[in-house]
Scaffold this motif. Structure first.
Motif, short mmCIF file in Angstrom:
data_model
loop_
_atom_site.label_atom_id
_atom_site.label_comp_id
_atom_site.label_asym_id
_atom_site.label_seq_id
_atom_site.Cartn_x
_atom_site.Cartn_y
_atom_site.Cartn_z
N CYS A 13 -48.24 31.75 114.40
CA CYS A 13 -48.88 31.37 113.30
C CYS A 13 -49.98 30.40 113.99
O CYS A 13 -49.80 29.52 114.99
N CYS A 16 -50.57 24.95 112.26
CA CYS A 16 -50.04 23.84 112.93
C CYS A 16 -49.10 23.80 114.16
O CYS A 16 -48.89 24.95 114.45
N CYS A 20 -44.68 28.48 114.67
CA CYS A 20 -43.80 29.56 114.21
C CYS A 20 -44.22 30.76 114.85
O CYS A 20 -45.33 31.33 114.65
N CYS A 48 -44.17 28.87 106.21
CA CYS A 48 -44.61 27.91 105.14
C CYS A 48 -45.75 28.79 104.17
O CYS A 48 -45.93 29.90 104.58
N ILE A 184 -42.17 23.72 108.00
CA ILE A 184 -40.99 24.22 108.64
C ILE A 184 -40.01 23.18 109.43
O ILE A 184 -39.00 23.49 109.26
#
Ligand code: SF4
Length: 717
Positions: A13, A16, A20, A48, A184
């Motif tokens: 991802c 952030c 993840c 998320c 997460i």
């Protein structure tokens, strides 16, 4: 489409710092299905809402697809060839360097870059141009954590891993709306509490955020009073027999001075509670829980870092863990949670103006020599360069005459953002690499270069727990877009520099990995913890197959890549004597106090479903549903006092700028403060750049801006 694409690509991802794992599958109709990577240790298949919506953000609407140039600020951009654009950048930079020296040019880069991009940018500036004028938007989110780690541990080292949040008996979240900003991680804490209800969660935050819903104790401290609170804790722990004397004796220095400083103002719990505007009983409860629980993780984020005393806040937290010896073991330690997907990767390659590649120090002559010899670099930077805010001030002052801005939007995101506009309007040469055609920053660029976006890029990122994961391309390059590392290499070659002859991302990663172990531990250089020896020599196939792994990474005798979950397990730190340092942290209030002209304190931060300046998440209707427009959240009594109504537009102004947003209540804000999200930009219907209001005050050690406290006035619009 190849069968392998339809089967899905494992990638990471791009939002952030949780990092993840994502499984992206390109369907026959070209749409992209997104799912969590169930094999990735960080998220075990969960995503998320932002990560889940990634498929909605990869279309080509609004993408920058071709190089463009304009002669003067205000002219229209014209499409040009790559050769023309690269020549313009290379010749422009060379000309400025020849006339004014290497410190008259600069790069301003981003925690959105992959490690390979970051590596090449740093090599070009620090080893070839010969200036350290390269800084990053990571300066805005975690540079105080970096500085705090370096002071305490001797290097920028994150001691623990996500699993420790699940193994702890007490988790303390400081200045972190984890439920929205690192969802997460928050879900991992929530799930483990279902099986371990005795585990306690304390949230320390001036706002009553969504994170507080799970908390056993919320301490709504006065903004900026964190050092008083943690100095008070240090003093309490020392007086209540919670110090680990043998650990302190064997593995630390400096306790006496730190404790003396803490006790000078913070020995009296009632006084600390008064300064922090906390209920004394709640404060006592927190101190007693911290003292009684061996397994404590204190996780902190922007509420700690984005402060004119951010580095001291970090060290005041670390001091409490050193005093109790709670570091380097399962379920305990101070944990900096990074904001951006690759803030950590940037730190590995020396992505800031005061750092050097492979976690070496720019102000250490032996480290400079090590890097210069490895790169065979013609002209090493000899001193730190300009940090983000200083850089844009130097541009406005005419000292920096050419700047290349890569993957970031400083006209929206920097404090005193109108000053950034003034600086760029005066700059002789502004180059922008981006994936988006129309951004607030791009309006000032003479040359715009189309970069690859998420889904098209190939390389690595590193998460908050030091876990290196692959970002793998699953979409073709759109238009004429190129990888950032490739664009940088092509400019470097046109400037006449050898050492940039890379043809694939894995070759850049290999050089980065080899540098980490070059002279590491020999007589020439002191032992450095950052080491990717086990990851050097990866060819394309091995790079493609690379599994997520936490550095330092060594190769076992069986050829396996063995990562490291926790650091300092042997009690040895990275200072030359192997000992950690207590740091004396004298508390200081935020630099600008509210006054009669600007009586409220502005706090800024994220909302759950948007990312940065919304250039990507703004494309998703699903994400926009959560919060459709910018807002100013304030206490109902303050709204009454300042004559603004809920749902009506209000003007928010500071000494640096102003913006308009709709008033709302219900964000758990204390009286005397307001909260405005950071995301909305000048491309939206109203110019809602909160950065224009934020005071350009920085922490004197880290250079991180004080985003959490600017005196403002709210008026009827
Ligand atoms: Fe992406 Fe962070 Fe959400 Fe994970 S928690 S899916 S890394 S935004």
């Amino acid at each position: 489409l190849a069968a392998s694409q339809l089967a899905g690509t494992l990638t990471t991802c791009p939002y952030c710092g949780v990092g993840c794992g994502v499984r992206a599958t390109v369907r026959g109709d070209g749409q992209v299905d997104i799912a969590g990577d169930e094999t990735h240790a960080s998220n075990a298949g969960r995503l998320c809402v932002k990560g889940s919506a990634l498929g909605e953000t990869v279309d080509l609407d609004g993408r920058l697809l071709h190089p463009q140039m304009r002669a003067r600020h205000g002219d229209a951009l014209q499409r040009v060839s790559w050769d023309a654009a690269l020549d313009k950048v290379a010749l422009g930079f060379r000309s400025v360097i020849e006339q004014h020296g290497p410190d008259a040019v600069a790069l301003y880069v981003s925690g959105q870059l992959l490690t390979e991009d970051y590596y090449i940018a740093n090599k070009l500036m620090k080893g070839y141009i010969g200036s350290a004028n390269i800084d990053t938007n990571s300066r805005l989110c975690m540079s105080s954590a970096v500085a705090g780690h370096k002071r305490a541990f001797g290097a920028d080292l994150v001691p623990l891993c996500y699993e420790d949040l699940e193994l702890a008996d007490l988790v303390v979240l400081v200045g972190s709306n984890t439920a929205w900003c690192h969802p997460i991680l928050f879900q991992r804490i929530a799930r483990i509490r279902e099986t371990r209800p005795q585990m306690k969660l304390v949230v320390i935050d001036p706002r009553r955020t969504a994170t507080c819903e799970l908390a056993d104790l919320h301490l709504p401290l006065k903004a900026g009073s964190d050092v008083w609170l943690f100095n008070g804790l240090l003093s309490f722990l020392a007086r209540h027999d919670a110090a680990d004397g043998s650990f302190i004796e064997a593995h630390t220095n400096g306790l006496e001075a730190a404790l003396e400083t803490a006790e000078a103002e913070c020995a009296d719990l009632a006084a600390v509670a008064k300064t922090c505007k906390l209920d004394p009983q709640d404060l006592l409860t927190f101190y007693e829980w911290f003292a009684a629980n061996e397994k404590v993780v204190t996780a902190f984020s922007q509420g700690v870092n984005q402060s004119s005393s951010g580095t001291d806040k970090v060290n005041s937290i670390i001091n409490c863990h050193l005093l109790t010896g709670r570091i380097g073991k399962e379920g305990m330690g101070p944990f900096s949670i990074t904001g951006q997907p690759n803030a950590m990767g940037g730190r590995e390659v020396g992505g800031m103006a005061n750092m050097l590649a492979a976690h070496m120090d720019l102000d250490n002559p032996r480290h400079r020599q090590t890097v210069q010899d490895f790169w065979q670099a013609p002209r090493m930077a000899q001193r730190p360069g300009l940090k983000a805010l200083d850089l844009f001030q130097a541009i406005e002052a005419g000292q920096v005459k050419a700047v290349w801005i890569i993957a970031t939007n400083p006209v929206v995101s920097l404090p005193d953002a109108d000053q950034v506009q003034r600086a760029l309007a005066k700059c002789e040469l502004v180059v922008m690499s981006d994936i988006i055609e129309k951004t607030d920053t791009g309006a000032f660029a003479h040359v715009v270069l189309p970069a690859l976006g998420w889904g098209e890029k190939d390389g690595t990122v590193t998460s908050s727990e030091r876990r290196i994961s692959r970002q793998r391309a699953f979409l073709p390059a759109p238009g004429e877009a190129r990888a950032d590392w490739q664009i940088l290499c092509q400019v470097a070659q046109r400037m006449g520099y050898a050492g940039f002859d890379f043809s694939a991302a894995h070759q850049v990663f290999d050089e980065h990995a080899r540098l980490s172990s070059f002279r590491n531990g020999d007589a020439f250089g002191q032992r450095r913890v950052f080491n990717l020896a086990g990851l050097s020599g990866l060819d394309q196939a091995a790079f493609d197959a690379l599994q997520p792994v936490q550095w330092p990474v060594v190769a076992t005798s069986a050829g396996e890549k063995q990562g490291t979950a926790r650091l300092f397990a042997d009690g040895r730190f990275a200072h030359a004597d192997g000992k950690a340092r207590f740091i004396a942290t004298a508390p200081r209030a935020p630099q600008h106090a509210a006054d009669s002209d600007y009586p409220l304190s502005l706090n800024t931060g994220r909302v759950r479903d948007q990312w940065h300046t919304m250039t990507r998440t703004g494309k998703s209707p699903k994400l926009a549903d959560h919060v459709p427009e910018s807002f100013v959240d304030m206490h109902p009594q303050d709204a009454l006092l300042y004559g603004v109504r809920e749902g009506a537009l209000a003007r928010v102004s500071s000494r640096w700028g102003s913006m308009v947003a709709r008033v709302q209540h219900g964000g758990g804000i204390a009286r005397g403060s307001i909260f405005v999200p950071i995301h909305w930009n000048g491309q939206s219907a109203s110019d809602a750049r909160v950065g224009a209001l934020v005071n350009p005050v920085v922490d004197p050690v880290s250079g991180e801006p004080e985003f959490k406290h600017t005196p403002v006035l709210v008026e009827e619009f």
